[in-house]
Each structure stands twice: as C-alpha cells, then as structure tokens.
Design a protein around this motif. Structure first.
Motif, PDB file in Angstrom:
ATOM      1  N   UNK A  95       0.819  -1.214   0.000  1.00 62.72           N
ATOM      2  CA  UNK A  95       0.000   0.000   0.000  1.00 62.72           C
ATOM      3  C   UNK A  95       0.854   1.266   0.000  1.00 62.72           C
ATOM      4  N   UNK A  96       2.157   1.107   0.160  1.00 59.56           N
ATOM      5  CA  UNK A  96       3.067   2.248   0.061  1.00 59.56           C
ATOM      6  C   UNK A  96       3.150   2.631  -1.410  1.00 59.56           C
ATOM      7  N   UNK A  97       2.924   3.913  -1.711  1.00 59.85           N
ATOM      8  CA  UNK A  97       2.859   4.373  -3.098  1.00 59.85           C
ATOM      9  C   UNK A  97       4.101   5.192  -3.432  1.00 59.85           C
ATOM     10  N   UNK A  98       5.111   4.512  -3.967  1.00 62.55           N
ATOM     11  CA  UNK A  98       6.355   5.178  -4.342  1.00 62.55           C
ATOM     12  C   UNK A  98       6.152   5.915  -5.659  1.00 62.55           C
ATOM     13  N   UNK A  99       6.465   7.224  -5.664  1.00 65.61           N
ATOM     14  CA  UNK A  99       6.380   8.047  -6.873  1.00 65.61           C
ATOM     15  C   UNK A  99       7.667   7.987  -7.683  1.00 65.61           C
ATOM     16  N   UNK A 100       8.781   8.142  -6.974  1.00 67.15           N
ATOM     17  CA  UNK A 100      10.067   8.197  -7.668  1.00 67.15           C
ATOM     18  C   UNK A 100      11.187   8.093  -6.646  1.00 67.15           C
ATOM     19  N   UNK A 101      12.399   7.975  -7.139  1.00 68.65           N
ATOM     20  CA  UNK A 101      13.554   8.078  -6.255  1.00 68.65           C
ATOM     21  C   UNK A 101      13.804   9.561  -6.034  1.00 68.65           C
ATOM     22  N   UNK A 102      13.766   9.972  -4.773  1.00 68.31           N
ATOM     23  CA  UNK A 102      13.973  11.368  -4.413  1.00 68.31           C
ATOM     24  C   UNK A 102      15.454  11.704  -4.415  1.00 68.31           C
ATOM     25  N   UNK A 103      16.267  10.824  -3.840  1.00 65.28           N
ATOM     26  CA  UNK A 103      17.713  11.027  -3.836  1.00 65.28           C
ATOM     27  C   UNK A 103      18.414   9.732  -3.466  1.00 65.28           C
ATOM     28  N   UNK A 104      19.703   9.728  -3.714  1.00 69.28           N
ATOM     29  CA  UNK A 104      20.572   8.666  -3.220  1.00 69.28           C
ATOM     30  C   UNK A 104      21.640   9.316  -2.350  1.00 69.28           C
ATOM     31  N   UNK A 105      22.082   8.574  -1.341  1.00 66.01           N
ATOM     32  CA  UNK A 105      23.163   9.026  -0.479  1.00 66.01           C
ATOM     33  C   UNK A 105      24.393   8.188  -0.774  1.00 66.01           C
ATOM     34  N   UNK A 106      25.464   8.851  -1.189  1.00 72.51           N
ATOM     35  CA  UNK A 106      26.696   8.157  -1.560  1.00 72.51           C
ATOM     36  C   UNK A 106      27.789   8.512  -0.559  1.00 72.51           C
TER      37      UNK A 106
END
Length: 144
Positions: free
Chosen positions: A6-17
């Motif tokens: 039920x979690x609705x992921x829209x997009x990747x907001x960021x990555x932490x490197x």
C-alpha cells in the motif's frame, strides 16, 4: 495484497553516496559529472546536497568525524504519495522506523533498515515551504 504494497512510491527522491573527502570527490561529482551543489535542508555539515540536471538529488556523505573515519552507508530515498499512511504501515511492520525528521524546507522523512542492513528512506516531496538557506562552493550550508 500485503500491507507494505500500500506504500505508493512516486520516484527516487535522492541517493546518499558515502565519500571520504569532499575536496577530492568534487572533481568527479561536480567537475566531471556536472552535479550542481544546492543548499542542504538538514543541519549536518558532513552531508553535501547536489542535484542532476533533471532535479534528482545526490547526497554526498562524509564520515561524521572527518576523512579517514568510519564511512557512512549508501542509502536510497523513495518519495511517496502517501507519507502519513506509509509511516503508519511501517510502524506496524517488522521494520524499525528511525530518525523521523522534518527538514528546513518542510520535507518529512523516515528510515528503515532492510534485512541486509541497507538504509531505505521514505520522504514527501521537497520544497514544501520556502527556505532561505544558502550554500558555498564546497557544499557548506547556512541560513542567509
């Protein structure tokens, strides 16, 4: 259908490197790859916020105690449509929710660890409210 679906992921907001030293890493990430340094919305000097041309953020994260110390973990942040519902779902799940935060621009975030120790972050969208934060050429942010 599982509760987690039920979690609705829209997009990747960021990555932490993880990086060890911003001055050495900038030649790759900023000069060569062309990421643009932007103001950080958290009060952690060891995190450099940057973005790609399409606006996807890349957070470069130095060790908290400086170069040569324990490196932070890679993480990915998923922007969700239903943050409050996601928070409730995660709290009821087997995953421990940690580090709930509201950032300077009003963005909210929470974290869980997967079974392999990877950090997953869930966020609202960015820039919910105005922030007067500014950043210098090395990614150090302060309030204007």
């Amino acid at each position: 259908m599982s509760e987690l679906s039920k979690i609705k992921i829209k997009k990747i907001n960021h990555v932490g490197i993880p990086i060890n030293n911003r001055k050495e890493s900038f030649s790759l990430y900023m000069d060569f790859l062309g990421l643009k340094v932007i103001p950080s919305m958290v009060d952690e000097k060891h995190v450099i916020w940057s973005k790609t041309n399409d606006g996807t953020m890349v957070h470069l994260i130095e060790p908290k105690d400086g170069p040569g110390n324990e490196m932070p973990n890679f993480h990915v942040a998923f922007e969700v449509e239903n943050f409050d519902e996601t928070l409730d779902i995660l709290k009821k799940s087997k995953y421990e929710v940690s580090n709930y935060q509201t950032r300077h621009d009003g963005q909210r975030a929470i974290y869980i660890q997967d079974m392999d120790g990877n950090t997953l972050e869930f966020t609202t969208h960015n820039n919910i409210q105005h922030s007067a934060r500014i950043v210098d050429e090395w990614g150090y942010t302060k309030n204007s």
